[in-house]
Design a protein around this motif. Structure first.
Motif, PDB file in Angstrom:
ATOM      1  N   PRO A  67       0.827  -1.214   0.000  1.00  0.00           N
ATOM      2  CA  PRO A  67       0.000   0.000   0.000  1.00  0.00           C
ATOM      3  C   PRO A  67       0.858   1.261   0.000  1.00  0.00           C
ATOM      4  O   PRO A  67       2.008   1.254   0.444  1.00  0.00           O
ATOM      5  CB  PRO A  67      -0.793  -0.129   1.303  1.00  0.00           C
ATOM      6  CG  PRO A  67       0.101  -0.915   2.203  1.00  0.00           C
ATOM      7  CD  PRO A  67       0.829  -1.884   1.311  1.00  0.00           C
ATOM      8  N   VAL A  68       0.286   2.339  -0.497  1.00  0.00           N
ATOM      9  CA  VAL A  68       0.939   3.650  -0.463  1.00  0.00           C
ATOM     10  C   VAL A  68       0.330   4.430   0.694  1.00  0.00           C
ATOM     11  O   VAL A  68      -0.893   4.563   0.784  1.00  0.00           O
ATOM     12  CB  VAL A  68       0.730   4.408  -1.783  1.00  0.00           C
ATOM     13  CG1 VAL A  68       1.463   5.739  -1.743  1.00  0.00           C
ATOM     14  CG2 VAL A  68       1.206   3.575  -2.957  1.00  0.00           C
ATOM     15  N   SER A  69       1.162   4.934   1.577  1.00  0.00           N
ATOM     16  CA  SER A  69       0.663   5.634   2.763  1.00  0.00           C
ATOM     17  C   SER A  69       0.838   7.139   2.623  1.00  0.00           C
ATOM     18  O   SER A  69       1.839   7.618   2.091  1.00  0.00           O
ATOM     19  CB  SER A  69       1.381   5.138   4.022  1.00  0.00           C
ATOM     20  OG  SER A  69       2.776   5.350   3.916  1.00  0.00           O
ATOM     21  N   VAL A  70      -0.166   7.866   3.100  1.00  0.00           N
ATOM     22  CA  VAL A  70      -0.123   9.327   3.163  1.00  0.00           C
ATOM     23  C   VAL A  70      -0.348   9.708   4.622  1.00  0.00           C
ATOM     24  O   VAL A  70      -1.443   9.504   5.161  1.00  0.00           O
ATOM     25  CB  VAL A  70      -1.197   9.971   2.266  1.00  0.00           C
ATOM     26  CG1 VAL A  70      -1.137  11.496   2.377  1.00  0.00           C
ATOM     27  CG2 VAL A  70      -1.030   9.529   0.822  1.00  0.00           C
ATOM     28  N   LEU A  71       0.673  10.233   5.277  1.00  0.00           N
ATOM     29  CA  LEU A  71       0.582  10.609   6.687  1.00  0.00           C
ATOM     30  C   LEU A  71       0.219  12.085   6.800  1.00  0.00           C
ATOM     31  O   LEU A  71       0.863  12.942   6.193  1.00  0.00           O
ATOM     32  CB  LEU A  71       1.906  10.343   7.398  1.00  0.00           C
ATOM     33  CG  LEU A  71       1.974  10.761   8.869  1.00  0.00           C
ATOM     34  CD1 LEU A  71       0.999   9.948   9.707  1.00  0.00           C
ATOM     35  CD2 LEU A  71       3.397  10.622   9.404  1.00  0.00           C
ATOM     36  N   ILE A  72      -0.829  12.376   7.568  1.00  0.00           N
ATOM     37  CA  ILE A  72      -1.256  13.759   7.805  1.00  0.00           C
ATOM     38  C   ILE A  72      -1.309  13.964   9.317  1.00  0.00           C
ATOM     39  O   ILE A  72      -2.160  13.392  10.002  1.00  0.00           O
ATOM     40  CB  ILE A  72      -2.637  14.042   7.178  1.00  0.00           C
ATOM     41  CG1 ILE A  72      -2.631  13.700   5.685  1.00  0.00           C
ATOM     42  CG2 ILE A  72      -3.028  15.502   7.384  1.00  0.00           C
ATOM     43  CD1 ILE A  72      -3.972  13.898   5.004  1.00  0.00           C
TER      44      ILE A  72
END
Length: 443
Positions: free
Chosen positions: A319-324
């Motif tokens: 998976p590709v993760s986007v941390l906010i």
């Protein structure tokens, strides 16, 4: 019983090898453990009594097989006169995983969704957990209890019914009616003599407190609480479908369906089986697809990793993760998934810390000392990509994007759609961060 063991990496021991070991060690019995080769301990899984580990080839006790996995050996004996099957398992003394036989492996993998390489990690263990062969063998021999837990290692194929993102009240009523037709068809498949017919609770969006239970020829309204727990919203029902007719070899599968049908959420249907031919299962899959197409229902094949708590279930799909870390920006980003990007609620899952490879995430610890989070999942209305959203103890969000390889591997259009959705989402997050940091916009 033998086929199930061959599927799980056992190998048949040829009779000439059995004869050689018998000549070298003698007839090795259950009561004579010390003479067993390779430090094997006997552990009978069938009825009590003595049974030879490797019988002489000319034994007259019936049909016998020996299967080996190296550190595990099973013997299966069938007595034709009494129609008894006896199973004995032998296991090596040292079959536990220690630090010396566990290895973590890091590697770079190409991710089509982000069109880039990213680092991933898998852990390899020498020994698998102990499989419940006793339960499986009893099930195959006619035990009426056909429930298959996750550790049964059954074969499966999963689907999702995806509703339109914006439905009028009239369209919603039509959607429920079409689902009713599908239930009628599935009830015919399980047969009139089934112990239980299919009953699914329906939850409308017009009034979240109203629900109805669908069954052939009956719609009954009931009251429900507006807020439901994770367990109740993800509860599944199981029904057995017999696949064999007449004098054919007995074959069956279990259809697993969500206990509740939410008109604004995806609805999960799965086929699970242990004893069934590929042609029988394929026939059921094709009939289900044709019926859904006939009733105007959008049925999408879902990969297993989309329903697993561990998104890295497949070592070659990452998976590709986007941390906010800005909570306000993250909440806005989650909101636009459904309002602007046409994603549908796909339920929730319990995720453990070991399944999330984000070092900055802080997990809450429950009273048993386990680190767990409830993840919310969304699926695009085309079914080409899933987004799993996690929120940690300090308000940081992780958005995990993973494409549906069941669709994208054979369709360039689906691949491009998934890539554009991910790129547009990243652009939205970058823009929202910049505006929020400068104080130009209050989210």
């Amino acid at each position: 019983m033998i086929v199930q063991r061959l599927i799980q990496d056992f190998q048949l021991v040829p009779q000439d090898i059995i004869a050689h070991i018998t000549r070298k060690y003698g007839e090795i019995g259950w009561k004579n453990k010390r003479q067993m080769p390779s430090n094997m301990n006997g552990n009978p899984m069938g009825r009590a009594g003595s049974t030879s580990f490797l019988q002489r080839p000319n034994s007259n006790s019936g049909i016998q097989y020996a299967l080996s996995m190296g550190h595990r050996i099973h013997t299966l004996s069938y007595n034709e006169s009494t129609e008894d099957i006896e199973v004995v398992q032998y296991q090596a003394v040292e079959t536990k995983n220690y630090l010396s036989n566990m290895q973590s492996y890091q590697y770079m993998i190409w991710v089509p969704l982000s069109e880039s390489f990213q680092k991933d990690k898998q852990r390899f263990e020498k020994f698998k957990y102990e499989y419940r062969w006793n339960k499986l063998d009893n099930m195959l021999c006619g035990d009426p209890e056909k429930s298959m837990t996750e550790d049964s290692r059954y074969r499966r194929v999963s689907f999702g019914l995806i509703p339109d993102s914006n439905m009028s009240e009239e369209k919603e009523t039509e959607y429920i009616h079409n689902f009713q037709l599908l239930l009628n068809y599935l009830n015919k498949q399980i047969g009139e003599d089934a112990e239980e017919q299919i009953y699914i609770k329906v939850v409308r969006t017009s009034d979240s407190k109203d629900s109805s239970e669908l069954s052939p020829g009956r719609v009954e309204n009931k009251r429900r609480n507006a807020s439901q727990s994770h367990r109740s919203m993800n509860r599944m029902k199981r029904y057995t479908i017999k696949l064999s007719k007449g004098k054919e070899k007995y074959q069956w599968m279990v259809i697993v369906m969500g206990a509740s049908f939410y008109t604004k959420r995806s609805y999960h249907i799965s086929f699970h089986w242990l004893v069934a031919s590929g042609s029988k299962i394929d026939a059921q899959v094709q009939m289900l697809k044709r019926r859904c197409s006939q009733y105007g229902l959008r049925l999408i094949t879902f990969p297993q990793y989309s329903k697993s708590a561990n998104l890295r279930l497949h070592p070659l799909i990452s998976p590709v993760s986007v941390l906010i870390e800005e909570t306000e920006v993250a909440r806005k980003a989650e909101s636009v998934l459904t309002t602007e990007f046409n994603f549908i609620d796909d339920g929730s899952l319990i995720v453990e810390a070991s399944d999330v490879q984000l070092q900055v995430f802080e997990f809450q610890v429950d009273r048993w000392g386990r680190q767990k989070l409830t993840a919310r999942q969304f699926v695009h209305h085309t079914g080409c990509v899933f987004v799993r959203v996690l929120e940690d103890a300090r308000g940081a969000f992780g958005f995990f994007w993973i494409d549906n390889r069941k669709l994208t591997r054979d369709s360039e259009l689906m691949t491009q759609t998934a890539q554009k959705l991910y790129q547009d989402f990243r652009a939205f997050v970058d823009c929202a961060r910049a505006k929020f940091a400068s104080g130009q916009m209050s989210l």
